[in-house]
Design a protein around this motif. Structure first.
Motif, short mmCIF file in Angstrom:
data_model
loop_
_atom_site.label_atom_id
_atom_site.label_comp_id
_atom_site.label_asym_id
_atom_site.label_seq_id
_atom_site.Cartn_x
_atom_site.Cartn_y
_atom_site.Cartn_z
N ASP A 404 0.83 -1.21 0.00
CA ASP A 404 0.00 0.00 0.00
C ASP A 404 0.87 1.26 0.00
N GLY A 411 -2.31 5.72 -6.27
CA GLY A 411 -3.69 5.40 -5.92
C GLY A 411 -3.82 4.28 -4.92
N THR A 412 -5.05 3.98 -4.57
CA THR A 412 -5.32 2.89 -3.65
C THR A 412 -5.49 1.59 -4.43
N ILE A 413 -5.18 0.49 -3.76
CA ILE A 413 -5.21 -0.82 -4.41
C ILE A 413 -6.57 -1.47 -4.23
N ARG A 414 -7.18 -1.86 -5.35
CA ARG A 414 -8.47 -2.56 -5.31
C ARG A 414 -8.29 -4.08 -5.19
N LEU A 426 -5.46 -0.97 -9.38
CA LEU A 426 -5.81 0.22 -8.61
C LEU A 426 -7.31 0.45 -8.62
N SER A 427 -7.77 1.33 -7.77
CA SER A 427 -9.22 1.62 -7.69
C SER A 427 -9.75 2.16 -9.01
N THR A 428 -8.89 2.74 -9.83
CA THR A 428 -9.28 3.27 -11.15
C THR A 428 -9.40 2.18 -12.21
N GLY A 429 -8.99 0.94 -11.87
CA GLY A 429 -8.94 -0.13 -12.86
C GLY A 429 -7.59 -0.23 -13.55
#
Length: 474
Positions: A404, A411-414, A426-429
């Protein structure tokens, strides 16, 4: 410490680590293992081929000498594409050895082994190592040149021409970037047979390490200049042993290997696609295929996935890697006939599929990507990174807190996985993926985004971030 080892595609190492004695030892170990597991006998035939590296003929001669000492007949197929040798091996149900280092620098080389029924797998690699005797004394024998037989090359030319309808490429002006590819002249012959105006460009007598996943700036510039100067509809090429394709559109812009693979699978009406995690997610998002199987990087894993697809009842199975090499897991009917399965990386099938698709639709090469989901992948590498450095780096990213923190800037990790290296969504894809190369001392980085500039931005960030973490000079 020796760099000689089995990687994602055969045995690779420095040429200095492949003296005649070592080449003979690995040849004898391979044949001994084949004798144990496939019924190959000492009076069977071994097929031998090689690429155009300066070290390849000498290594090939050592392998031939070892096979003859083992009692085997040898069919010297000469310099030819790796898939051409593999095709001949399947036709004759004979073992084969290809001397090639593929795309890696000229100071390296390797051996790629084929069973009578296809590529060796990881179990075979262990079996070869189990009987390998590097301490064995190999007597010096006088050179016994073997006649180069043309059958393997001609079989491959015939198969390639059968991918498309007769004269399917009539009226198309296609450049062939030959450099030091073993298929440089062969591609011209095949394209001309299909009606194209094929123009040979950029031949080199010195080996050029063209890596389809990490193109050199001079290769990119060459394609753009050639397409503009010669008014080309496309420019095509391969890596050194012609199992990885390069296809540039009418503007000289190279199409990513995974996009070439996707287009090829679509052209062949595949119902199953098998591809490593490094290929972009447009494959799933396109909804063109009944099922997509994801694997680790390396043809042995893609082959395993294709076998699973067959077991699951899929009928038209196409595998491909992010480098663009296509493996055909089942017979397919094409405009020119029926192609038998060829479960090894091939460059001609994807080159002809992309050119044939554009010609049949009467559109420019660049237009083929318009109907696909907007996913762009970029890849790069940090060279001279031994496993003693890359392994701890990747291991550290398995810790969620460290991971993280490492990726916080972008960004944040999805989601994340460790199928092969460390891959985060990432949260953005968007995707960033690190893995150590199986063929060379390199750390590879892959980035995926919805537009090319963002993918390149993520890639450069990923390379810089890894460089700093590994304490490398800028």
């Amino acid at each position: 410490m020796s760099s000689l080892k089995f990687g994602t595609s055969g045995l690779r190492g420095l040429v200095t680590e492949l003296p005649d004695g070592v080449c003979k030892a690995y040849t004898l170990a391979f044949l001994t293992h084949m004798q144990k597991v496939t019924g190959v006998t000492s009076d069977s035939t071994l097929l031998l081929g090689y690429d155009l590296r300066s070290s390849s003929p000498r290594i090939a001669a050592a392998c031939i000498s070892a096979a003859q000492a083992f009692g085997m007949r040898v069919e010297n197929c000469g310099p030819l594409p790796t898939p051409a040798l593999a095709l001949r091996a399947l036709i004759l149900k004979a073992p084969a050895i290809m001397v090639t280092g593929s795309h890696i620098p000229a100071d390296r080389n390797g051996l790629k082994f084929y069973r009578p029924d296809g590529e060796i797998d990881k179990i075979d690699e262990a079996g070869i190592l189990a009987v390998l005797d590097l301490a064995m004394e190999h007597p010096i024998t006088p050179d016994e040149p073997t006649t180069i037989m043309p059958d393997a090359l001609q079989n491959y030319i015939n198969r390639s021409i059968a991918v498309l309808k007769p004269r399917a490429l009539a009226g198309k002006r296609i450049g062939v970037y030959q450099h030091s590819s073993v298929a440089g002249d062969l591609i011209v012959t095949i394209l001309q047979n299909l009606g194209a105006d094929a123009i040979a460009l950029g031949h080199s007598d010195i080996f050029v390490p063209v890596d389809t996943e990490a193109l050199r700036p001079e290769d990119v510039a060459f394609a753009e200049d050639a397409c503009r100067k010669y008014k080309l509809d496309a420019l095509v090429s391969t890596d050194g042993d012609a199992d990885r394709p390069l296809v540039a559109d009418e503007n000289g812009v190279f199409i990513r290997g995974d996009s070439v693979g996707l287009l090829t699978a679509h052209f062949l009406n595949a119902d199953a696609v098998v591809t490593p995690v490094t290929s972009n997610t447009a494959i799933e998002l396109s909804n063109l295929f009944a099922k997509v199987y994801r694997t680790r990087v390396g043809s042995p894993y893609v082959i395993e996935g294709m076998e699973q697809a067959r077991a699951d009842g899929l009928k038209r199975i196409v595998g491909f890697e992010a480098n663009g090499g296509v493996l055909l897991g089942s017979p397919v009917t094409t405009g020119g006939g029926t192609l038998d399965a060829l479960p090894t990386r091939d460059a001609m099938l994807p080159i002809l599929s992309v050119l044939g698709m554009a010609a049949s639709k009467d559109v420019a090469i660049s237009a083929l990507l318009h109907d696909l989901p907007s996913r762009f992948t970029r890849s790069g590498r940090l060279e001279h990174i031994p496993s003693t450095a890359s392994d701890p780096f990747l291991q550290g990213l398995l810790d969620s807190a460290r991971r993280d923190a490492f990726f916080a800037q972008v960004g944040t990790i999805r989601a994340s996985d460790a199928i092969d290296g460390v891959r985060v969504v990432l949260s953005t894809g968007e995707v960033v993926h690190y893995r150590a190369s199986g063929n060379a001392p390199e750390l590879r980085c892959y980035a995926e985004a919805s537009n090319d500039s963002r993918a390149e931005e993520l890639l450069q960030w990923g390379l810089k971030q890894a460089q700093e973490a590994l304490s490398l000079p800028s």
